[in-house]
Design an enzyme around this catalytic site. Sequence first.
Site, PDB file in Angstrom:
ATOM      1  N   PRO A  13     -10.385   3.284  -6.885  1.00 42.62           N
ATOM      2  CA  PRO A  13     -10.371   1.822  -7.012  1.00 42.62           C
ATOM      3  C   PRO A  13     -11.369   1.393  -8.070  1.00 42.62           C
ATOM      4  O   PRO A  13     -12.491   1.911  -8.105  1.00 42.62           O
ATOM      5  CB  PRO A  13     -10.828   1.346  -5.620  1.00 42.62           C
ATOM      6  CG  PRO A  13     -11.562   2.488  -5.017  1.00 42.62           C
ATOM      7  CD  PRO A  13     -10.976   3.737  -5.614  1.00 42.62           C
ATOM      8  N   GLU A  38     -10.772  -3.316  -5.696  1.00 41.15           N
ATOM      9  CA  GLU A  38     -11.185  -3.946  -4.441  1.00 41.15           C
ATOM     10  C   GLU A  38     -10.816  -5.427  -4.449  1.00 41.15           C
ATOM     11  O   GLU A  38     -11.124  -6.144  -5.403  1.00 41.15           O
ATOM     12  CB  GLU A  38     -12.708  -3.833  -4.259  1.00 41.15           C
ATOM     13  CG  GLU A  38     -13.173  -4.519  -2.993  1.00 41.15           C
ATOM     14  CD  GLU A  38     -14.647  -4.888  -3.010  1.00 41.15           C
ATOM     15  OE1 GLU A  38     -15.049  -5.755  -3.803  1.00 41.15           O
ATOM     16  OE2 GLU A  38     -15.392  -4.285  -2.229  1.00 41.15           O
ATOM     17  N   CYS A 111     -19.554  -0.118  -2.429  1.00 34.29           N
ATOM     18  CA  CYS A 111     -19.936  -0.907  -3.604  1.00 34.29           C
ATOM     19  C   CYS A 111     -21.358  -1.452  -3.447  1.00 34.29           C
ATOM     20  O   CYS A 111     -21.636  -2.220  -2.528  1.00 34.29           O
ATOM     21  CB  CYS A 111     -18.949  -2.051  -3.828  1.00 34.29           C
ATOM     22  SG  CYS A 111     -19.354  -2.979  -5.306  1.00 34.29           S
ATOM     23  N   ASN A 209     -15.499  12.237  -4.837  1.00 32.97           N
ATOM     24  CA  ASN A 209     -15.559  11.280  -5.948  1.00 32.97           C
ATOM     25  C   ASN A 209     -16.959  11.259  -6.550  1.00 32.97           C
ATOM     26  O   ASN A 209     -17.939  11.496  -5.861  1.00 32.97           O
ATOM     27  CB  ASN A 209     -15.160   9.882  -5.423  1.00 32.97           C
ATOM     28  CG  ASN A 209     -15.403   8.775  -6.426  1.00 32.97           C
ATOM     29  OD1 ASN A 209     -16.200   7.863  -6.174  1.00 32.97           O
ATOM     30  ND2 ASN A 209     -14.729   8.840  -7.559  1.00 32.97           N
ATOM     31  N   GLY A 210     -17.016  10.981  -7.857  1.00 37.10           N
ATOM     32  CA  GLY A 210     -18.320  10.868  -8.529  1.00 37.10           C
ATOM     33  C   GLY A 210     -18.499  11.888  -9.642  1.00 37.10           C
ATOM     34  O   GLY A 210     -19.560  11.973 -10.243  1.00 37.10           O
ATOM     35  N   GLY A 211     -17.448  12.646  -9.923  1.00 32.99           N
ATOM     36  CA  GLY A 211     -17.592  13.744 -10.884  1.00 32.99           C
ATOM     37  C   GLY A 211     -17.277  13.419 -12.339  1.00 32.99           C
ATOM     38  O   GLY A 211     -17.434  14.268 -13.217  1.00 32.99           O
ATOM     39  N   ARG A 238     -14.178   6.724 -13.707  1.00 29.99           N
ATOM     40  CA  ARG A 238     -14.483   6.511 -15.139  1.00 29.99           C
ATOM     41  C   ARG A 238     -13.664   7.407 -16.064  1.00 29.99           C
ATOM     42  O   ARG A 238     -13.183   6.940 -17.110  1.00 29.99           O
ATOM     43  CB  ARG A 238     -15.981   6.702 -15.384  1.00 29.99           C
ATOM     44  CG  ARG A 238     -16.816   5.530 -14.850  1.00 29.99           C
ATOM     45  CD  ARG A 238     -18.269   5.903 -14.752  1.00 29.99           C
ATOM     46  NE  ARG A 238     -18.462   7.027 -13.823  1.00 29.99           N
ATOM     47  CZ  ARG A 238     -19.500   7.855 -13.850  1.00 29.99           C
ATOM     48  NH1 ARG A 238     -20.432   7.703 -14.761  1.00 29.99           N
ATOM     49  NH2 ARG A 238     -19.602   8.844 -12.975  1.00 29.99           N
TER      50      ARG A 238
HETATM   51  C1  FNR Z   1     -15.879   1.135  -9.796  1.00 26.86           C
HETATM   52  N1  FNR Z   1     -16.024   1.605  -8.492  1.00 26.86           N
HETATM   53  C2  FNR Z   1     -15.433   0.945  -7.452  1.00 26.86           C
HETATM   54  N2  FNR Z   1     -15.425   1.477  -6.191  1.00 26.86           N
HETATM   55  C3  FNR Z   1     -14.751   0.890  -5.176  1.00 26.86           C
HETATM   56  O1  FNR Z   1     -14.733   1.413  -4.056  1.00 26.86           O
HETATM   57  N3  FNR Z   1     -14.055  -0.260  -5.402  1.00 26.86           N
HETATM   58  C4  FNR Z   1     -14.023  -0.870  -6.620  1.00 26.86           C
HETATM   59  O2  FNR Z   1     -13.343  -1.897  -6.804  1.00 26.86           O
HETATM   60  C5  FNR Z   1     -14.758  -0.274  -7.684  1.00 26.86           C
HETATM   61  N4  FNR Z   1     -14.787  -0.849  -8.931  1.00 26.86           N
HETATM   62  C6  FNR Z   1     -15.263  -0.120 -10.020  1.00 26.86           C
HETATM   63  C7  FNR Z   1     -15.072  -0.603 -11.308  1.00 26.86           C
HETATM   64  C8  FNR Z   1     -15.459   0.162 -12.394  1.00 26.86           C
HETATM   65  C9  FNR Z   1     -15.207  -0.354 -13.784  1.00 26.86           C
HETATM   66  C10 FNR Z   1     -16.065   1.422 -12.176  1.00 26.86           C
HETATM   67  C11 FNR Z   1     -16.483   2.273 -13.351  1.00 26.86           C
HETATM   68  C12 FNR Z   1     -16.283   1.890 -10.904  1.00 26.86           C
HETATM   69  C13 FNR Z   1     -16.649   2.923  -8.242  1.00 26.86           C
HETATM   70  C14 FNR Z   1     -15.627   4.026  -8.499  1.00 26.86           C
HETATM   71  O3  FNR Z   1     -14.501   3.923  -7.665  1.00 26.86           O
HETATM   72  C15 FNR Z   1     -16.260   5.407  -8.283  1.00 26.86           C
HETATM   73  O4  FNR Z   1     -16.720   5.503  -6.980  1.00 26.86           O
HETATM   74  C16 FNR Z   1     -17.421   5.689  -9.233  1.00 26.86           C
HETATM   75  O5  FNR Z   1     -17.168   5.249 -10.543  1.00 26.86           O
HETATM   76  C17 FNR Z   1     -17.707   7.195  -9.298  1.00 26.86           C
HETATM   77  O6  FNR Z   1     -16.573   7.919  -9.680  1.00 26.86           O
HETATM   78  P1  FNR Z   1     -16.405   8.561 -11.153  1.00 26.86           P
HETATM   79  O7  FNR Z   1     -16.507   7.431 -12.118  1.00 26.86           O
HETATM   80  O8  FNR Z   1     -17.542   9.503 -11.346  1.00 26.86           O
HETATM   81  O9  FNR Z   1     -15.080   9.237 -11.140  1.00 26.86           O
END
Ligand code: FNR
Length: 487
Positions: A13, A38, A111, A209-211, A238
Amino acid sequence: MGISFSDKIILAPMVRVGTLPMRLLALDYGADIVYCEELVDIKMLQCKRVVNEVLQTVDYVSPTERIVFQTCEREKGCVVFQMGTADAKRALAVAKLVENDVAAIDVNMGCPKEYSTKGGMGAALLSSPEKIEEVLKTLVNGISKPVTCKIRILSTVEETVSLVKMIEKTGVSAIAVHGRKKEERPQHPVHCDFIKAIAEAVSIPVIANGGSQEIIREFVDIEAFKSLTAASSVMLARAAMWNPSIFRREGVLSIDDVIHDYIEHAVRYDNHYTNTKYCLCQMLREKLESSLGKKLHAAQSTKEICAVFGMTTFYESCTLSQEARRKSINIISQGTLEVDDDKNEEIVDATQLPVKFEKKDYLPQITPKMVLLEWCRKEKLPQPVYQTVQRSLDRFFHSVVTVNEKKYCSVLWDKSKKLAEQAAAIVCLRTLELPEGKIGEEESDLVHKRKRKMQYQNVGSGNLSEMPQTKKLHQEDDKTEGKDKES
Ligand code: FNR
């Protein structure tokens, strides 16, 4: 059969990024499951569900006519609706509202941003295990679709595992774990050991998640992250935002190809241009300062975005086929006005022109509506009265303005009430040969208009009913329109 969260590669998300075009693109490239951005419970509860027969989408539309959530048949079996909530009753009401259009419901518990936590939602929930339990149990018992949640890790492995075990008991189908603590930023290393401990402690699928960035740079890295965390599935944010073709088993595509594919979905689903622009900016990243990036920044409509990327032909053919679909389901087509029976009366004696309001042509403080109002005041006429209707099939608007007991309207329908009213005001101003307030409206043009206006006033002592017949003006204005298009 319901959706399974085992052994899946998932689009995370992401606020603003996870709208329909991005989700469809991720699926095209190989994602198994896609989460929407979200969406906060209170906002969703104000929305009405509308089927858009032209685009073949289901839209959840706010009272201000903004599409808050849009989905389509293609993703029905694999889209997870993520909500922001801290209230079990509201969460259930939202889940019931959308459950037939989505594959599962997720609750955001990770979040750390203030807008989420200040309402007790997002990562704030992590400090209220009773609230988590209440929300999740209510959802699991109240709807027929699977329920999941997405968390961040707590300070220690023990605390996190204990929380996750409690969550598992609520009956959720899977849990996504972003391997960072709520105070950690994206550049901090991801705690694979925490995710691994969780995966080993519970029997529901754990989604790692987070990689992105640190571990996952291409498709093969997804598998590496999965082994490091011993998780059942992997979720990407990302890495997918920067280049959604990360989901391709055959390897990533060039960003130019990806942008092209993204724009196709954005145009097909009539995505709001500001959202399209935002997503494209994430993909362009370092190239944002290039001349292409600057052109993208300057674009003020989907059409202009398409022009930046050399996709004008695609834009035109797609919008034409949308028009054709409109026609085939018996609604408006360009240049002719077909209306519901009850609206016919309203426009039958109105002066009509094929006019659209282009925001970029006007200063914010001098819109055609304002110019018309000002003119009415000066002429001591009653204020213009706008009557606006919305048709059900695509929720477009049409407005008729009455000025001095005469009606004026555009033959074209618009996406918003405001645009439709501005178009009606333009038709009135143009018909009366008054200045429209356009930026750079030629002084000579205005002088010409004023002269013509004075001639009419001389004939009719300022009575607008003495204006030349509508038909003649139509012909003249059709020419002006043609010129506008060419220039
Ligand atoms: C997010 N993330 C995020 N998480 C969530 O639970 N709901 C959301 O709406 C959002 N929105 C959001 C927007 C943007 C632009 C980013 C970059 C991130 C967090 C995301 O889902 C994830 O948990 C983190 O970015 C870590 O994962 P990656 O980036 O390492 O794959």
